[in-house]
Motif scaffolding. Structure first.
Motif, mmCIF file in Angstrom:
data_model
loop_
_atom_site.group_PDB
_atom_site.id
_atom_site.type_symbol
_atom_site.label_atom_id
_atom_site.label_comp_id
_atom_site.label_asym_id
_atom_site.label_seq_id
_atom_site.Cartn_x
_atom_site.Cartn_y
_atom_site.Cartn_z
ATOM 1 N N LYS A 34 0.256 -1.167 6.464
ATOM 2 C CA LYS A 34 -1.069 -0.579 6.272
ATOM 3 C C LYS A 34 -0.953 0.730 5.471
ATOM 4 N N ALA A 35 0.018 1.536 5.881
ATOM 5 C CA ALA A 35 0.175 2.844 5.236
ATOM 6 C C ALA A 35 0.584 2.684 3.771
ATOM 7 N N SER A 36 1.354 1.652 3.493
ATOM 8 C CA SER A 36 1.903 1.480 2.139
ATOM 9 C C SER A 36 0.801 1.267 1.106
ATOM 10 N N TRP A 37 -0.369 0.796 1.549
ATOM 11 C CA TRP A 37 -1.444 0.521 0.592
ATOM 12 C C TRP A 37 -1.926 1.802 -0.094
ATOM 13 N N ALA A 38 -1.745 2.930 0.590
ATOM 14 C CA ALA A 38 -2.237 4.197 0.020
ATOM 15 C C ALA A 38 -1.209 4.862 -0.895
ATOM 16 N N LEU A 39 -0.032 4.231 -1.020
ATOM 17 C CA LEU A 39 1.032 4.886 -1.796
ATOM 18 C C LEU A 39 1.242 4.207 -3.143
ATOM 19 N N ARG A 40 1.672 5.026 -4.118
ATOM 20 C CA ARG A 40 1.981 4.509 -5.447
ATOM 21 C C ARG A 40 3.355 3.840 -5.426
ATOM 22 N N LYS A 41 3.458 2.640 -5.972
ATOM 23 C CA LYS A 41 4.730 1.931 -5.962
ATOM 24 C C LYS A 41 5.575 2.366 -7.168
ATOM 25 N N PRO A 42 6.883 2.200 -7.172
ATOM 26 C CA PRO A 42 7.694 1.702 -6.054
ATOM 27 C C PRO A 42 7.877 2.740 -4.950
ATOM 28 N N VAL A 61 18.890 4.114 3.448
ATOM 29 C CA VAL A 61 17.838 4.427 2.483
ATOM 30 C C VAL A 61 17.698 3.231 1.545
ATOM 31 N N ARG A 62 16.483 2.734 1.369
ATOM 32 C CA ARG A 62 16.258 1.593 0.484
ATOM 33 C C ARG A 62 15.288 1.975 -0.631
ATOM 34 N N LEU A 63 15.670 1.602 -1.857
ATOM 35 C CA LEU A 63 14.866 1.995 -3.022
ATOM 36 C C LEU A 63 14.136 0.792 -3.619
ATOM 37 N N ASN A 64 13.231 1.109 -4.566
ATOM 38 C CA ASN A 64 12.599 0.090 -5.405
ATOM 39 C C ASN A 64 11.828 -0.982 -4.641
ATOM 40 N N ILE A 65 11.020 -0.567 -3.702
ATOM 41 C CA ILE A 65 10.162 -1.515 -2.985
ATOM 42 C C ILE A 65 8.824 -1.585 -3.716
ATOM 43 N N HIS A 66 8.536 -2.778 -4.281
ATOM 44 C CA HIS A 66 7.349 -2.886 -5.137
ATOM 45 C C HIS A 66 6.162 -3.550 -4.452
ATOM 46 N N ASP A 67 6.437 -4.473 -3.526
ATOM 47 C CA ASP A 67 5.315 -5.246 -2.963
ATOM 48 C C ASP A 67 5.559 -5.557 -1.487
ATOM 49 N N GLN A 68 4.626 -6.308 -0.914
ATOM 50 C CA GLN A 68 4.650 -6.625 0.511
ATOM 51 C C GLN A 68 5.899 -7.407 0.899
ATOM 52 N N LYS A 69 6.306 -8.353 0.007
ATOM 53 C CA LYS A 69 7.478 -9.191 0.290
ATOM 54 C C LYS A 69 8.734 -8.314 0.390
ATOM 55 N N GLU A 70 8.883 -7.434 -0.566
ATOM 56 C CA GLU A 70 10.064 -6.554 -0.559
ATOM 57 C C GLU A 70 10.028 -5.582 0.618
ATOM 58 N N ASP A 88 13.936 6.502 15.363
ATOM 59 C CA ASP A 88 12.758 7.261 15.786
ATOM 60 C C ASP A 88 11.515 6.783 15.034
ATOM 61 N N GLU A 89 11.682 6.646 13.723
ATOM 62 C CA GLU A 89 10.556 6.250 12.874
ATOM 63 C C GLU A 89 11.073 5.648 11.587
ATOM 64 N N TYR A 90 10.163 4.904 10.909
ATOM 65 C CA TYR A 90 10.439 4.485 9.535
ATOM 66 C C TYR A 90 9.633 5.401 8.628
ATOM 67 N N LEU A 91 10.232 5.706 7.495
ATOM 68 C CA LEU A 91 9.547 6.594 6.573
ATOM 69 C C LEU A 91 9.369 5.894 5.234
ATOM 70 N N LEU A 92 8.167 5.972 4.694
ATOM 71 C CA LEU A 92 7.902 5.417 3.367
ATOM 72 C C LEU A 92 7.499 6.553 2.445
ATOM 73 N N GLN A 93 8.113 6.566 1.264
ATOM 74 C CA GLN A 93 7.817 7.650 0.340
ATOM 75 C C GLN A 93 7.672 7.091 -1.066
ATOM 76 N N GLU A 94 6.739 7.676 -1.828
ATOM 77 C CA GLU A 94 6.620 7.293 -3.236
ATOM 78 C C GLU A 94 7.924 7.644 -3.935
ATOM 79 N N GLN A 95 8.478 6.660 -4.628
ATOM 80 C CA GLN A 95 9.783 6.889 -5.238
ATOM 81 C C GLN A 95 9.653 7.697 -6.522
ATOM 82 N N ARG A 96 10.471 8.731 -6.633
ATOM 83 C CA ARG A 96 10.464 9.546 -7.848
ATOM 84 C C ARG A 96 11.767 9.345 -8.583
ATOM 85 N N GLU A 97 11.670 9.327 -9.903
ATOM 86 C CA GLU A 97 12.871 9.181 -10.715
ATOM 87 C C GLU A 97 13.075 10.476 -11.488
ATOM 88 N N GLY A 98 14.290 10.847 -11.687
ATOM 89 C CA GLY A 98 14.524 12.026 -12.520
ATOM 90 C C GLY A 98 15.748 12.796 -12.090
#
Lengths: 209, 466
Positions: A34-42, A61-70, A88-98
């Protein structure tokens, strides 16, 4: 003395206008989805556990999650991998490159608050590549401080990577204001990820008085 | 500097009357050494000793006379206003002595006695009590636990330092009394000369920043050297040092660089910003130069007090030996100085003189070739120093059979007179057969070193590169 909760850290960054990668936390897959819908992918997914400080080494740490399946796949793999560790928790974050920098601060016993800037990421302590200043400082001081660090190569451009000096100065200046006005003992923004005109704190750790 | 501090500093550095409380006739006691130093100017005679012109009063209730001076029982018995009292009695009686000083309305007090905060909590309490007494009487205190103060120009030696260095323009403020004492001894032969020497001891009242403020206003002082281990009030130090360095250079030798005993809490920043790193940053922001060794400290100060400072880092290297020129250029590069490319016009000037060797380097470092005589040096030095784009020169002389060390030195001295606003530093490499030249340079306040690295470090500071 206590370590700021993620919410406290975000509140402080927001108060001072410090850009950070949008992050949400949840305990179950449905909540994560549910929360992932508000975040910019990946997206990046991490496990928050007091048993696991260095998340990268443990593969937590897992990177490059683009969609629901991933998202589903990575969630299951992570959960499996973390067997034996208290999640304790799972954390989802908008992935930044640079380019990864560290911006930090602390209170020195004789000179007061200081701000630190250098190359960030996992080699921070190995390289100890940094420059620092006693606060208060001006924007000009910050530009000078950046130019003293080897990290300034990325301002000029290095191996196709280039970051905006102005954005970096702005972020360090705002951090210095936060440091000066709040009751902080230590602060780590590591990494701060920057690319072109984009910049954001990807991981914040603050020790409050 | 506020008025109260100015008055106290005047009493400390230019007293008309001084009492030694705890004066002793036992040669092994500090109370004897201080009295003798005050009366005669030195404990051990050196070429620079002469008697202090002010009035000196030994205070000791159990003696009638010491070193030919009548002893007084109490400081209150001094028959005139008292500028300065030097206290050298056991720590437990200092409080009583301070009450006497308060009653006498002494203007400033030096507490040489040890046994206070440096020993722990009980000593700290005694120290606080004494400072409280002094404060309520309006007396400023240097110490406790200090070597004392030396002011060579007026032969004031209110200390137990073993002798008196030459009067000059370097102030030395040291957190270590023993280091200051050894520097005094060393300076006598090395000819470092001082405007002021003080040891800070416990800095229970007057601290390093107060002495910096004094040095800023002191006409005798041109450069300030510091040896510090820790600074209690870092913010005050930074505020004052920033002001001072606008007018006079400060060079700091820092003791205690290792981070033993430092507690980082739980962050990367903690490990990146150890206390020495913070120190370095703070000093840089305040415009304070950092020295790497005791010798470095005084070499830099000496050069800063003798040579002009410039705002630029384009350096010319003039040499009669290729190798030393290359080394010097390497060091310049390492230390942020620019070995500037010579302009074609400059080369034309040199060519036009018709005095250059056919194989001279025609670039910077300017290698005049081994057989260079004084005339060739003169043409080259003057041509280069007259160029706007050159900020200063390092002049190297290696020794060949035809080299004229004395005349070469005179050429440098004359060039410095012609271009007094550009710093000149020499490397007259050698020993016995360069001695005549080196002595000419010394007499004319041109810094000279055997090692090009030292010359470059000094030039770096003269160019304001921190």
């Amino acid at each position: 003395m206590h370590i700021a909760t993620p919410e406290e850290s975000e509140d402080l960054m927001q108060k001072y206008g410090i850009p950070y990668a949008k992050t949400i936390r949840a305990k179950s897959y449905p909540d994560l989805l549910k929360a992932s819908w508000a975040l910019r992918k990946p997206l990046v997914m991490k496990i928050i556990s007091k048993d696991a400080i260095h998340k990268t080494e443990k593969g937590l740490v897992r990177l490059n999650i683009h969609d629901q399946k991933e998202l589903r796949e990575q969630f299951e793999e992570l959960t499996l991998l973390a067997a034996g560790i208290q999640i304790d928790e799972y954390l989802l974050q908008e992935q930044r490159e640079g380019v990864e920098f560290i911006v930090g601060g602390k209170e020195d016993l004789s000179f007061g608050k200081v701000v630190v800037f250098g190359l960030g990421g996992i080699f921070v302590e190995l390289l100890k590549e940094r420059s620092l200043r006693v606060l208060p400082i001006s924007a000009d001081d910050i530009a000078q401080m950046i130019s003293e660090s080897k990290a300034s190569a990325f301002i000029r451009g290095y191996r196709g990577k280039k970051v905006s000096l102005e954005k970096l100065v702005e972020l360090i200046y705002k951090t210095s204001e936060l440091l000066q006005n709040e009751d902080l003992l230590e602060l780590d923004f590591n990494p701060v990820i920057a690319s072109g005109e984009e910049i954001a704190v990807a991981d914040a750790r603050m020790v409050l008085k | 500097m506020d008025d109260n501090l100015r008055k106290a500093m005047h009493a400390l550095t230019n007293p008309h009357s001084v009492a030694v409380i705890g004066a002793s006739d036992d040669q092994n006691k500090v109370g004897f050494g201080v009295l003798k130093s005050l009366i005669e100017g030195c404990f051990f005679k050196s070429y620079n000793c002469s008697a202090f012109a002010g009035n000196v009063y030994p205070i000791n209730p159990h003696k009638s006379e010491i070193l030919g001076r009548k002893c007084l029982a109490r400081v209150q018995d001094v028959p005139e206003d008292l500028d300065l009292a030097v206290i050298a009695v056991p720590s437990i009686v200092v409080a009583q002595v301070m009450r006497d000083c308060a009653e006498k309305k002494v203007k400033a007090v030096i507490i040489i006695s040890a046994g206070f905060a440096e020993l722990g909590e009980k000593g700290k309490q005694m120290q606080d009590e004494i400072i409280e007494i002094a404060k309520s009487a309006g007396i400023r205190v240097m110490g406790p636990n200090v070597l004392g103060i030396l002011r060579p120009r007026i032969s004031l030696n209110a200390s137990f330092a073993l002798s008196m260095p030459e009067a000059g323009s370097i102030a030395f403020i040291s957190q270590s009394g023993a280091l200051a004492d050894s520097v005094v001894d060393w300076a006598i032969d090395a000819r470092y000369s001082f405007s002021l020497l003080v040891s800070l001891g416990n800095s229970a009242d007057l601290d390093v920043s107060d002495f910096l403020e004094f040095c800023l206003e002191d006409d005798q002082t041109k450069a300030i050297t510091l040896y510090l281990e820790g600074i209690k009030d870092g913010k005050k130090f930074l505020r004052i040092a920033r002001e001072v360095t606008k007018k006079k250079p400060i060079i700091l030798l820092k003791g205690g660089r290792s981070s033993k005993g430092e507690k980082a809490i739980a962050s990367h920043t903690g490990s990146l910003a150890g206390s020495f790193a913070v120190y370095e940053a703070a000093m840089k922001q305040a415009g304070v130069f950092m020295a790497e060794s005791v010798e470095d400290l005084f070499d830099l100060a000496k050069a800063l007090s003798e040579q002009p400072r410039v705002n630029g880092k384009n350096i010319a290297i003039i040499t009669n030996g290729g190798g030393v020129g290359v080394l010097t250029a390497d060091y310049c590069d390492m230390h942020g100085l620019n070995v500037v490319e010579l302009d074609p016009q400059t080369i034309s000037k040199l060519d036009a003189s018709k005095k250059m060797h056919p194989a001279y380097s025609r670039n910077n470092p300017l290698d005049l070739v081994g057989d260079a005589l004084p005339e060739r040096y003169e043409i080259a030095i003057n041509a280069l120093l007259s160029e706007k784009y050159i900020d200063g020169a390092i002049i190297i002389q290696t020794l060949q059979t035809m080299t004229k060390a004395k005349e070469d030195a005179e050429v440098v001295v004359n060039a410095h007179k012609l271009f007094p606003n550009k710093p000149v530093v020499c490397v007259f490499m050698g020993g016995r057969y360069s001695a005549e030249g080196i002595s000419v340079l010394r007499q004319n306040n041109i810094p000279d070193y055997n090692d090009p690295l030292k010359a470059v470090k000094v030039m770096k500071v003269l160019c304001g590169v921190i």
